[in-house]
Design a protein around this motif. Sequence first.
Motif, PDB file in Angstrom:
ATOM      1  N   LEU A  61       0.858  -1.180   0.000  1.00 65.30           N
ATOM      2  CA  LEU A  61       0.000   0.000   0.000  1.00 65.30           C
ATOM      3  C   LEU A  61       0.896   1.231   0.000  1.00 65.30           C
ATOM      4  O   LEU A  61       2.026   1.186   0.511  1.00 65.30           O
ATOM      5  N   GLU A  62       0.375   2.317  -0.554  1.00 70.23           N
ATOM      6  CA  GLU A  62       1.097   3.580  -0.568  1.00 70.23           C
ATOM      7  C   GLU A  62       0.190   4.704  -0.086  1.00 70.23           C
ATOM      8  O   GLU A  62      -1.035   4.613  -0.194  1.00 70.23           O
ATOM      9  N   LEU A  63       0.819   5.753   0.420  1.00 71.85           N
ATOM     10  CA  LEU A  63       0.104   6.903   0.981  1.00 71.85           C
ATOM     11  C   LEU A  63       0.900   8.152   0.654  1.00 71.85           C
ATOM     12  O   LEU A  63       2.129   8.142   0.733  1.00 71.85           O
ATOM     13  N   HIS A  64       0.211   9.238   0.296  1.00 74.81           N
ATOM     14  CA  HIS A  64       0.878  10.527   0.141  1.00 74.81           C
ATOM     15  C   HIS A  64       1.247  11.031   1.533  1.00 74.81           C
ATOM     16  O   HIS A  64       0.424  11.654   2.219  1.00 74.81           O
ATOM     17  N   GLY A  65       2.445  10.732   1.957  1.00 77.90           N
ATOM     18  CA  GLY A  65       2.878  11.095   3.299  1.00 77.90           C
ATOM     19  C   GLY A  65       2.885  12.582   3.559  1.00 77.90           C
ATOM     20  O   GLY A  65       2.628  13.020   4.683  1.00 77.90           O
ATOM     21  N   GLN A  66       3.137  13.376   2.527  1.00 78.29           N
ATOM     22  CA  GLN A  66       3.186  14.831   2.716  1.00 78.29           C
ATOM     23  C   GLN A  66       1.814  15.418   3.047  1.00 78.29           C
ATOM     24  O   GLN A  66       1.720  16.544   3.530  1.00 78.29           O
ATOM     25  N   ASP A  67       0.752  14.667   2.816  1.00 72.28           N
ATOM     26  CA  ASP A  67      -0.594  15.149   3.130  1.00 72.28           C
ATOM     27  C   ASP A  67      -1.008  14.845   4.568  1.00 72.28           C
ATOM     28  O   ASP A  67      -2.091  15.246   4.999  1.00 72.28           O
ATOM     29  N   LEU A  68      -0.153  14.149   5.289  1.00 68.04           N
ATOM     30  CA  LEU A  68      -0.408  13.848   6.697  1.00 68.04           C
ATOM     31  C   LEU A  68       0.525  14.741   7.516  1.00 68.04           C
ATOM     32  O   LEU A  68       1.713  14.473   7.628  1.00 68.04           O
ATOM     33  N   PRO A  69       0.008  15.833   8.059  1.00 65.39           N
ATOM     34  CA  PRO A  69       0.886  16.799   8.734  1.00 65.39           C
ATOM     35  C   PRO A  69       1.472  16.261  10.041  1.00 65.39           C
ATOM     36  O   PRO A  69       0.946  15.319  10.635  1.00 65.39           O
ATOM     37  N   ASP A  70       2.566  16.893  10.470  1.00 71.55           N
ATOM     38  CA  ASP A  70       3.143  16.551  11.766  1.00 71.55           C
ATOM     39  C   ASP A  70       2.061  16.663  12.837  1.00 71.55           C
ATOM     40  O   ASP A  70       1.263  17.601  12.831  1.00 71.55           O
ATOM     41  N   GLY A  71       2.042  15.702  13.727  1.00 76.67           N
ATOM     42  CA  GLY A  71       1.055  15.700  14.804  1.00 76.67           C
ATOM     43  C   GLY A  71      -0.288  15.118  14.414  1.00 76.67           C
ATOM     44  O   GLY A  71      -1.215  15.117  15.228  1.00 76.67           O
ATOM     45  N   ALA A  72      -0.409  14.629  13.181  1.00 79.83           N
ATOM     46  CA  ALA A  72      -1.684  14.059  12.736  1.00 79.83           C
ATOM     47  C   ALA A  72      -2.060  12.856  13.597  1.00 79.83           C
ATOM     48  O   ALA A  72      -1.214  12.050  13.975  1.00 79.83           O
ATOM     49  N   ARG A  73      -3.346  12.763  13.889  1.00 76.60           N
ATOM     50  CA  ARG A  73      -3.905  11.651  14.669  1.00 76.60           C
ATOM     51  C   ARG A  73      -4.850  10.902  13.736  1.00 76.60           C
ATOM     52  O   ARG A  73      -5.961  11.371  13.466  1.00 76.60           O
ATOM     53  N   ALA A  74      -4.380   9.775  13.246  1.00 72.58           N
ATOM     54  CA  ALA A  74      -5.087   9.066  12.180  1.00 72.58           C
ATOM     55  C   ALA A  74      -5.897   7.885  12.693  1.00 72.58           C
ATOM     56  O   ALA A  74      -5.461   7.127  13.555  1.00 72.58           O
ATOM     57  N   LEU A  75      -7.064   7.754  12.100  1.00 72.61           N
ATOM     58  CA  LEU A  75      -7.901   6.577  12.262  1.00 72.61           C
ATOM     59  C   LEU A  75      -7.790   5.796  10.962  1.00 72.61           C
ATOM     60  O   LEU A  75      -8.082   6.325   9.888  1.00 72.61           O
ATOM     61  N   VAL A  76      -7.334   4.557  11.030  1.00 65.93           N
ATOM     62  CA  VAL A  76      -7.235   3.695   9.852  1.00 65.93           C
ATOM     63  C   VAL A  76      -8.562   2.964   9.713  1.00 65.93           C
ATOM     64  O   VAL A  76      -9.071   2.401  10.689  1.00 65.93           O
ATOM     65  N   HIS A  77      -9.134   2.989   8.498  1.00 66.06           N
ATOM     66  CA  HIS A  77     -10.426   2.343   8.281  1.00 66.06           C
ATOM     67  C   HIS A  77     -10.399   1.433   7.050  1.00 66.06           C
ATOM     68  O   HIS A  77      -9.864   1.789   6.010  1.00 66.06           O
ATOM     69  N   ASP A  78     -11.041   0.263   7.193  1.00 60.61           N
ATOM     70  CA  ASP A  78     -11.302  -0.619   6.061  1.00 60.61           C
ATOM     71  C   ASP A  78     -12.682  -1.223   6.231  1.00 60.61           C
ATOM     72  O   ASP A  78     -13.246  -1.204   7.328  1.00 60.61           O
ATOM     73  N   ASP A  79     -13.214  -1.753   5.145  1.00 67.79           N
ATOM     74  CA  ASP A  79     -14.559  -2.310   5.222  1.00 67.79           C
ATOM     75  C   ASP A  79     -14.592  -3.585   6.045  1.00 67.79           C
ATOM     76  O   ASP A  79     -15.486  -3.783   6.850  1.00 67.79           O
ATOM     77  N   VAL A  80     -13.600  -4.470   5.846  1.00 66.35           N
ATOM     78  CA  VAL A  80     -13.605  -5.783   6.498  1.00 66.35           C
ATOM     79  C   VAL A  80     -12.215  -6.092   7.038  1.00 66.35           C
ATOM     80  O   VAL A  80     -11.219  -5.848   6.358  1.00 66.35           O
ATOM     81  N   ILE A  81     -12.166  -6.654   8.244  1.00 66.44           N
ATOM     82  CA  ILE A  81     -10.921  -7.241   8.721  1.00 66.44           C
ATOM     83  C   ILE A  81     -11.070  -8.750   8.619  1.00 66.44           C
ATOM     84  O   ILE A  81     -11.997  -9.338   9.172  1.00 66.44           O
TER      85      ILE A  81
END
Length: 172
Positions: free
Chosen positions: A102-122
């Motif tokens: 998987l890839e992500l535009h890391g520059q779009d996640l600012p310093d201090g970002a608090r991310a929730l990772v979401h997917d439809d199914v685990i």
Amino acid sequence: MPDLADALRTIPDFPKPGIQFKDLTPVLADPALFGQLLDALAAPWADAGVTHVVGIESRGYWFGAALAERLGAGFLPARKPGKLPAASVRATYALEYGEDALELHGQDLPDGARALVHDDVIATGGTAAAACELVEKAGGTVVGISFAVEIAFLDGRSKLPAGVPVEVAIVV
């Protein structure tokens, strides 16, 4: 209104023999059920300070973008390799035969970002674990992991980062 779990459609032998695919499209097709699922997904994170939701390609986008809007957060897609146009961070994960990434535009996640990772199914957990790795590589913090459906007998939670809260709307 039908129960969310009752609204799932099971498709036998899809995408290959032996798999009982849990189809969420009946939930998407019913505005009341769609709203009910979004409420269930958003509620545990309302006070978690989520700044971004990272939705995993492709069905994680279905609910991830709407979940981000409900939480007042930004949305970032975690995509298969070669699909994002700008510089990206990458995380690989094991498949039954081989590996994927998987890839992500890391520059779009600012310093201090608090991310929730979401997917439809685990299911087995590898994809979500890779998405968590992406957030960390980009300099963010994973505050939680969210799924619409958990296929419990596959024990995908065991592959997720220890200590990170996990919330699921429907367990099958």
